[in-house]
Design a protein around this motif. Structure first.
Motif, mmCIF file in Angstrom:
data_model
loop_
_atom_site.group_PDB
_atom_site.id
_atom_site.type_symbol
_atom_site.label_atom_id
_atom_site.label_comp_id
_atom_site.label_asym_id
_atom_site.label_seq_id
_atom_site.Cartn_x
_atom_site.Cartn_y
_atom_site.Cartn_z
ATOM 1 N N GLU A 104 1.034 -0.857 -0.027
ATOM 2 C CA GLU A 104 -0.140 -0.181 0.117
ATOM 3 C C GLU A 104 0.854 1.428 0.449
ATOM 4 O OE1 GLU A 104 -3.354 0.288 -0.079
ATOM 5 O OE2 GLU A 104 -3.622 -1.815 0.089
ATOM 6 N N TYR A 105 1.119 2.504 -1.220
ATOM 7 C CA TYR A 105 1.901 2.960 -1.735
ATOM 8 C C TYR A 105 0.758 4.615 -1.033
ATOM 9 C CZ TYR A 105 4.941 6.014 -3.658
ATOM 10 O OH TYR A 105 5.950 7.375 -3.109
ATOM 11 N N ASP A 106 1.512 4.876 0.085
ATOM 12 C CA ASP A 106 0.595 5.762 0.634
ATOM 13 C C ASP A 106 1.409 7.575 -0.099
ATOM 14 O OD1 ASP A 106 -0.190 7.671 2.511
ATOM 15 O OD2 ASP A 106 1.576 8.395 3.264
ATOM 16 N N THR A 107 1.184 8.456 -0.509
ATOM 17 C CA THR A 107 1.088 9.525 -1.412
ATOM 18 C C THR A 107 1.198 10.993 -0.603
ATOM 19 O OG1 THR A 107 -0.711 9.620 -2.156
ATOM 20 C CG2 THR A 107 0.129 9.077 -3.785
ATOM 21 N N GLY A 108 0.777 10.640 1.073
ATOM 22 C CA GLY A 108 0.179 11.537 2.236
ATOM 23 C C GLY A 108 -0.757 12.600 1.924
ATOM 24 N N PHE A 163 2.684 -1.170 4.322
ATOM 25 C CA PHE A 163 2.834 0.317 4.275
ATOM 26 C C PHE A 163 3.539 1.089 4.259
ATOM 27 C CE2 PHE A 163 -1.613 -0.843 6.045
ATOM 28 C CZ PHE A 163 -2.134 -0.750 5.836
ATOM 29 N N TRP A 164 3.540 1.808 2.744
ATOM 30 C CA TRP A 164 4.888 2.211 2.847
ATOM 31 C C TRP A 164 4.510 4.080 1.952
ATOM 32 C CZ3 TRP A 164 9.846 2.010 3.151
ATOM 33 C CH2 TRP A 164 11.048 1.968 2.000
ATOM 34 N N LEU A 165 4.847 4.453 3.769
ATOM 35 C CA LEU A 165 4.335 5.908 4.171
ATOM 36 C C LEU A 165 5.157 6.589 2.959
ATOM 37 C CD1 LEU A 165 1.967 6.063 6.276
ATOM 38 C CD2 LEU A 165 3.227 4.017 5.604
ATOM 39 N N HIS A 166 4.828 8.182 3.517
ATOM 40 C CA HIS A 166 5.292 8.977 2.529
ATOM 41 C C HIS A 166 6.226 10.054 3.491
ATOM 42 C CE1 HIS A 166 4.917 13.630 0.906
ATOM 43 N NE2 HIS A 166 4.657 13.727 2.233
ATOM 44 N N SER A 167 5.860 9.778 4.801
ATOM 45 C CA SER A 167 7.255 10.186 5.999
ATOM 46 C C SER A 167 6.998 9.729 7.114
ATOM 47 C CB SER A 167 6.666 12.310 6.089
ATOM 48 O OG SER A 167 4.892 12.101 6.600
ATOM 49 N N ALA A 168 7.777 10.335 8.145
ATOM 50 C CA ALA A 168 8.522 9.095 9.208
ATOM 51 C C ALA A 168 7.010 9.813 10.383
ATOM 52 C CB ALA A 168 9.160 9.551 9.873
ATOM 53 N N ALA A 169 6.518 10.922 9.946
ATOM 54 C CA ALA A 169 5.343 11.580 10.762
ATOM 55 C C ALA A 169 4.359 10.796 11.106
ATOM 56 C CB ALA A 169 5.132 12.700 10.246
ATOM 57 N N ALA A 195 3.456 -4.396 8.560
ATOM 58 C CA ALA A 195 3.944 -3.411 8.719
ATOM 59 C C ALA A 195 4.443 -2.139 8.464
ATOM 60 C CB ALA A 195 5.438 -4.168 8.078
ATOM 61 N N THR A 196 5.060 -1.123 8.319
ATOM 62 C CA THR A 196 5.436 0.161 7.748
ATOM 63 C C THR A 196 6.551 0.227 7.711
ATOM 64 O OG1 THR A 196 5.031 0.961 10.506
ATOM 65 C CG2 THR A 196 3.046 0.560 9.207
ATOM 66 N N HIS A 232 12.378 8.700 5.766
ATOM 67 C CA HIS A 232 13.945 7.413 7.209
ATOM 68 C C HIS A 232 14.762 7.010 5.839
ATOM 69 C CE1 HIS A 232 13.989 4.249 9.313
ATOM 70 N NE2 HIS A 232 14.709 4.483 10.234
ATOM 71 N N ALA A 233 13.637 5.813 4.880
ATOM 72 C CA ALA A 233 15.020 5.415 4.381
ATOM 73 C C ALA A 233 15.613 5.774 3.543
ATOM 74 C CB ALA A 233 13.914 4.499 3.815
#
Length: 296
Positions: free
Chosen positions: A188-192, A221-227, A247-248, A253-254
């Protein structure tokens, strides 16, 4: 009569065929993504892409930046390339306007950035595998393939194959292999831009899918940002206990740590401890008819 497919087939390398298959299945890739995934250098990649372009196997476009200048070339399948792919796969030939429709779709699509982001996730894995002999991206399915009835099946007690029409629509499915571990996973690719509650709401569909097929694979879940990741993990912590493997990870961060999705960027939901490599998530895979069928 001269057959253009026969004429070009002898000029193609195995790497060319992989690339044409990716463009046929996943729509669009940038020159940088292609180079990272398949080639030892950007210059080598660009030379080969120019050859494939001259052979009319791939087409390309170059979006303009709002603040001036342009993005790198974006590559899509051309009609002859689509015909080569379907011949190699022994599938029905593409429509006569297949390449034109696809090219228009991506040159004008509002979802181009999202698609490139999803494809970038998988090409990062492929690039890691290219330089690590014990690793490999064994399978990569796009959203459309995941949504088809029969994409994921299970054998019922009667021995008949039961097809299931998934209610959830992952951005992609893959199988990763490294050091003897094999991990099927959904992305699940998150654009924010979506509310985090929408992301959490997708877990019900995954729970239904896993209960139906009797297997459970990590949902990444591949999130837009660490926040964003921190806030999503707070929402996940408020859910009832579940065996659903989630898993997130956060892209910023990466990137800041110089890591890719194959490496230690994954935090398992509901569990503490250090971040996991993708291969480490094999411990959360439930394969076989022993998934308890919990739905979030």
């Amino acid at each position: 009569m001269d057959d253009p497919v026969l004429r070009v087939q002898s000029q193609l390398t195995d790497r060319d065929r992989i690339l044409l298959g990716w463009l046929f299945d996943h729509g669009v890739l940038t020159s940088f993504q292609i180079a990272h995934a398949l080639f030892p250098s950007l210059d080598f990649c660009q030379r080969r892409l120019r050859t494939l372009y001259r052979l009319r196997l791939v087409a390309r476009f170059r979006p303009q930046r709002a603040d001036g200048g342009s993005y790198p070339y974006h590559y899509v399948i051309d009609q002859l390339g689509a015909e080569v792919v379907t011949v190699d796969r022994q599938e029905r030939p593409p429509r006569r306007d297949h390449a034109r429709v696809e090219r228009r779709r991506w040159t004008s699509s509002r979802t181009l950035a999202h698609r490139l982001g999803v494809n970038g996730f998988f090409t990062e894995l492929a690039g890691y595998a290219r330089t690590h002999p014990d690793a490999g991206l064994v399978e990569w399915l796009p959203e459309a393939a995941c949504a088809r009835a029969g994409a994921f099946t299970t054998r019922a007690d009667s021995g008949l194959v039961r097809a299931y029409q998934p209610r959830v629509r992952p951005d992609g499915y893959g199988r990763w292999a490294e050091d003897g571990a094999r991990v099927p996973f959904f992305v699940e690719y998150d654009t924010g831009r979506e509310p985090l509650s929408v992301l959490v709401g997708k877990l019900a569909g995954y729970g239904e899918l896993f209960a139906t097929i009797g297997r459970a694979w990590p949902v990444l879940f591949w999130l837009h940002s660490a926040a964003r990741e921190t806030n999503l993990r707070r929402l996940l912590a408020d859910l009832p206990p579940s065996l659903l493997p989630v898993a997130t990870g956060a892209r910023d961060h990466a990137t800041g740590a110089g890591l890719c999705p194959a490496e230690a960027v994954w935090a398992a939901a509901g569990r503490g401890g250090p971040r996991h490599r993708l291969a480490d998530l094999a411990r959360y895979v439930v394969d076989g008819r022993d998934y308890p069928g919990e739905v979030v």
